[in-house]
Design an enzyme around this catalytic site. Structure first.
Site, PDB file in Angstrom:
ATOM      1  N   LYS A  88      65.167 117.761  -7.727  1.00 47.85           N
ATOM      2  CA  LYS A  88      66.113 118.120  -8.782  1.00 47.85           C
ATOM      3  C   LYS A  88      65.848 117.202  -9.959  1.00 47.85           C
ATOM      4  CE  LYS A  88      69.902 120.800  -9.077  1.00 47.85           C
ATOM      5  NZ  LYS A  88      70.284 122.035  -8.432  1.00 47.85           N
ATOM      6  N   GLY A 190      86.096 134.042  -9.994  1.00 48.69           N
ATOM      7  CA  GLY A 190      84.992 133.861 -10.943  1.00 48.69           C
ATOM      8  C   GLY A 190      84.143 135.112 -11.045  1.00 48.69           C
ATOM      9  N   GLY A 192      81.501 135.705 -13.105  1.00 44.85           N
ATOM     10  CA  GLY A 192      80.358 135.374 -13.952  1.00 44.85           C
ATOM     11  C   GLY A 192      79.114 136.105 -13.479  1.00 44.85           C
ATOM     12  N   VAL A 194      77.172 135.763 -11.019  1.00 46.55           N
ATOM     13  CA  VAL A 194      77.081 136.119  -9.597  1.00 46.55           C
ATOM     14  C   VAL A 194      78.300 136.932  -9.161  1.00 46.55           C
ATOM     15  CG1 VAL A 194      76.878 135.244  -7.246  1.00 46.55           C
ATOM     16  CG2 VAL A 194      75.717 134.044  -9.108  1.00 46.55           C
ATOM     17  N   TYR A 196      80.498 138.814 -10.601  1.00 48.49           N
ATOM     18  CA  TYR A 196      80.679 140.202 -11.062  1.00 48.49           C
ATOM     19  C   TYR A 196      79.810 141.157 -10.238  1.00 48.49           C
ATOM     20  CZ  TYR A 196      82.154 143.787 -14.347  1.00 48.49           C
ATOM     21  OH  TYR A 196      82.735 144.897 -14.912  1.00 48.49           O
TER      22      TYR A 196
HETATM   23  P1  NAD Z   1      78.880 131.650 -14.420  1.00 47.02           P
HETATM   24  O1  NAD Z   1      79.159 130.483 -15.287  1.00 47.02           O
HETATM   25  O2  NAD Z   1      78.125 132.818 -14.937  1.00 47.02           O
HETATM   26  O3  NAD Z   1      80.275 132.221 -13.853  1.00 47.02           O
HETATM   27  C1  NAD Z   1      81.382 131.432 -13.501  1.00 47.02           C
HETATM   28  C2  NAD Z   1      82.624 132.252 -13.774  1.00 47.02           C
HETATM   29  O4  NAD Z   1      83.754 131.530 -13.277  1.00 47.02           O
HETATM   30  C3  NAD Z   1      82.866 132.499 -15.269  1.00 47.02           C
HETATM   31  O5  NAD Z   1      83.168 133.855 -15.487  1.00 47.02           O
HETATM   32  C4  NAD Z   1      84.068 131.598 -15.583  1.00 47.02           C
HETATM   33  O6  NAD Z   1      84.863 132.096 -16.635  1.00 47.02           O
HETATM   34  C5  NAD Z   1      84.783 131.611 -14.261  1.00 47.02           C
HETATM   35  N1  NAD Z   1      85.706 130.495 -14.058  1.00 47.02           N
HETATM   36  C6  NAD Z   1      85.576 129.226 -14.486  1.00 47.02           C
HETATM   37  N2  NAD Z   1      86.640 128.497 -14.104  1.00 47.02           N
HETATM   38  C7  NAD Z   1      87.438 129.316 -13.407  1.00 47.02           C
HETATM   39  C8  NAD Z   1      88.679 129.155 -12.730  1.00 47.02           C
HETATM   40  N3  NAD Z   1      89.312 127.975 -12.711  1.00 47.02           N
HETATM   41  N4  NAD Z   1      89.215 130.206 -12.099  1.00 47.02           N
HETATM   42  C9  NAD Z   1      88.594 131.412 -12.143  1.00 47.02           C
HETATM   43  N5  NAD Z   1      87.428 131.629 -12.750  1.00 47.02           N
HETATM   44  C10 NAD Z   1      86.854 130.594 -13.373  1.00 47.02           C
HETATM   45  O7  NAD Z   1      78.178 131.056 -13.112  1.00 47.02           O
HETATM   46  P2  NAD Z   1      77.340 131.838 -12.019  1.00 47.02           P
HETATM   47  O8  NAD Z   1      75.900 131.776 -12.371  1.00 47.02           O
HETATM   48  O9  NAD Z   1      77.982 133.151 -11.720  1.00 47.02           O
HETATM   49  O10 NAD Z   1      77.519 130.884 -10.762  1.00 47.02           O
HETATM   50  C11 NAD Z   1      78.749 130.810 -10.068  1.00 47.02           C
HETATM   51  C12 NAD Z   1      78.678 129.711  -9.013  1.00 47.02           C
HETATM   52  O11 NAD Z   1      77.616 129.984  -8.109  1.00 47.02           O
HETATM   53  C13 NAD Z   1      78.377 128.321  -9.590  1.00 47.02           C
HETATM   54  O12 NAD Z   1      79.045 127.367  -8.803  1.00 47.02           O
HETATM   55  C14 NAD Z   1      76.886 128.184  -9.420  1.00 47.02           C
HETATM   56  O13 NAD Z   1      76.490 126.838  -9.318  1.00 47.02           O
HETATM   57  C15 NAD Z   1      76.673 128.895  -8.109  1.00 47.02           C
HETATM   58  N6  NAD Z   1      75.327 129.435  -7.921  1.00 47.02           N
HETATM   59  C16 NAD Z   1      74.797 130.311  -8.827  1.00 47.02           C
HETATM   60  C17 NAD Z   1      73.526 130.809  -8.630  1.00 47.02           C
HETATM   61  C18 NAD Z   1      72.926 131.812  -9.595  1.00 47.02           C
HETATM   62  O14 NAD Z   1      71.900 132.425  -9.261  1.00 47.02           O
HETATM   63  N7  NAD Z   1      73.512 132.025 -10.756  1.00 47.02           N
HETATM   64  C19 NAD Z   1      72.770 130.424  -7.513  1.00 47.02           C
HETATM   65  C20 NAD Z   1      73.335 129.537  -6.583  1.00 47.02           C
HETATM   66  C21 NAD Z   1      74.612 129.052  -6.809  1.00 47.02           C
END
Ligand code: NAD
Length: 373
Positions: A88, A190, A192, A194, A196
């Site tokens: 990392k 959430g 976001g 993932v 959605y």
């Molecule tokens: P993202 O930032 O696109 O989505 C996060 C969502 O959570 C946003 O819509 C945000 O508005 C919402 N949010 C924030 N605070 C909140 C709260 N208190 N209550 C409700 N909703 C809230 O992130 P992502 O890429 O979708 O990733 C989501 C999680 O999964 C993160 O913890 C990330 O580290 C983990 N993750 C993501 C991936 C990936 O491929 N994107 C891979 C492994 C792990």
């Protein structure tokens, strides 16, 4: 650019130090880059893990994070069946204030200084544009735009969502038996990148959804697209009456305040570091809540970028072609990995988190380094 490897005796003062192979400090006065790259273990192959950018309060705080996160990647990559080790990188600074192309290009040079021992990717505070900047200086970067054919490469989040969906299937089957998705109710925190898409997969399967987010616009979007979804205030999601809680927002959502409110049978979501402390897993066990270890269920993204990398360097470690279908099938095997975790936890009377760690260790410890990848 000043590059310096921290000595083992300097690192030993950190609780998260675990015999890491290397922690490199990089300072580039010209661009203002101050970063650390951690390589935890390369028994299985070169170390792959994201590049995080945060306004850490001190260098020690950044070192702590790089030690913890790089170790986590060793476990995650091993359990995901990838011939990759754990690494990392962290950049100190507010991405909204100091990040620019020159700084990220310098970071690319820093990554390249490890000659392929470390492969970088997107993480909090970095995105596709930063990967493109780094790629000017190094080939050891993934998460680059797709090749235009929709094949490998591009945004891995929908693939992560597919892995989480597979993990929820494994957990519900374990808890309720076959056909468990029928009549299931899932609370998703959430919506976001993932969360959605996870909702889309579940909705298509006929699962009842309760969702929350802090962004009003995304709530309106989901209500328009999936009319019978129930929306909750963020603070009320923990006490919803549902079978599964899928945390897909922030870390540390499973803690001493939220767990007592929960009536779920299963916690299975995408967020990293879901447990605030190690005691929180015991709190879940006491409430008979089946916890699917976060790094096992959210490995879809890393599997996707690994395939992208192997394709780009034209080195196939697998006994089948490096196609998108093969990658999706690999992500689907998260379901079997989670079944193995549940079985080991039952056999050894340990938590699922400990079982995941033991399985990962059985894969990467004692394994000879894979060379030539
Ligand atoms: P993202 O930032 O696109 O989505 C996060 C969502 O959570 C946003 O819509 C945000 O508005 C919402 N949010 C924030 N605070 C909140 C709260 N208190 N209550 C409700 N909703 C809230 O992130 P992502 O890429 O979708 O990733 C989501 C999680 O999964 C993160 O913890 C990330 O580290 C983990 N993750 C993501 C991936 C990936 O491929 N994107 C891979 C492994 C792990």
């Amino acid at each position: 650019m000043n590059i310096q490897d921290l000595r083992a005796d300097e690192l030993a003062a950190f609780a998260d130090y675990d015999g890491h192979e290397r922690v490199r400090r990089i300072e580039d006065p010209e661009t203002g880059l101050l970063a650390f790259i951690g390589v935890h273990n390369r028994n299985l192959g070169p170390a792959l893990g994201g590049c995080r950018m945060l306004p850490y309060e001190s260098e020690a705080a950044a070192i702590r994070d790089v030690l913890r996160l790089s170790r986590g990647m060793t476990y995650k990559n091993a359990l995901a069946g990838l011939p990759l080790g754990g690494g990392k990188s962290v950049i100190i600074g507010d991405p909204f204030k100091i990040k620019n192309e020159a700084l990220m290009t310098a970071m690319g040079r820093a990554v390249n200084s490890l000659k392929g021992d470390y492969i970088t990717a997107e993480d909090s505070g970095t995105g596709e544009r930063d990967m493109i900047a780094m790629a000017k200086e190094t080939e050891y970067v993934v998460g680059l735009p797709g090749d235009g054919t929709g094949d490998l490469g591009g945004n891995p989040s929908p693939i992560t969502a597919w892995g989480v969906y597979s993990g929820i299937r494994a957990a519900t089957r374990h808890r309720y038996g076959a056909n468990a998705m029928i009549g299931l109710k899932v609370a998703v925190q959430g919506l976001g990148a993932v969360g959605y898409d996870l909702c889309r997969y579940l909705y298509e399967e006929g699962v009842e959804l309760v969702v929350t987010d802090v962004r009003q616009a995304v709530l309106e979007q989901i209500c328009a697209e999936m009319p019978d979804v129930h929306v909750m205030q963020p603070e009320n999601i923990f006490s919803v009456d549902a079978n599964v809680f899928a945390p897909c927002a922030l870390g540390a959502q499973l803690n001493e305040n939220t767990i007592p409110q929960m009536n779920f049978d299963i916690v299975a979501g995408a967020a990293n570091n879901q447990l605030a402390t190690s005691q929180d897993e015991d709190r879940l066990t006491q409430k008979n809540i089946l916890y699917v270890p976060d790094y096992a269920i959210n490995a879809g993204g890393v599997i996707a970028v690994a395939y992208e990398y192997f394709r780009r360097i034209d080195t196939n470690p697998f006994p089948y072609a490096l196609t998108r279908d093969a990658m999706i099938a690999h992500v689907g095997r998260i379901e079997q990995t989670i079944e193995k975790i549940f079985l080991l936890a039952e056999q050894q009377n340990i938590t699922t988190g400990r079982a995941a760690d033991r399985l990962a260790e059985s894969i990467f410890l004692h394994r000879q380094r894979v060379s030539g990848i």
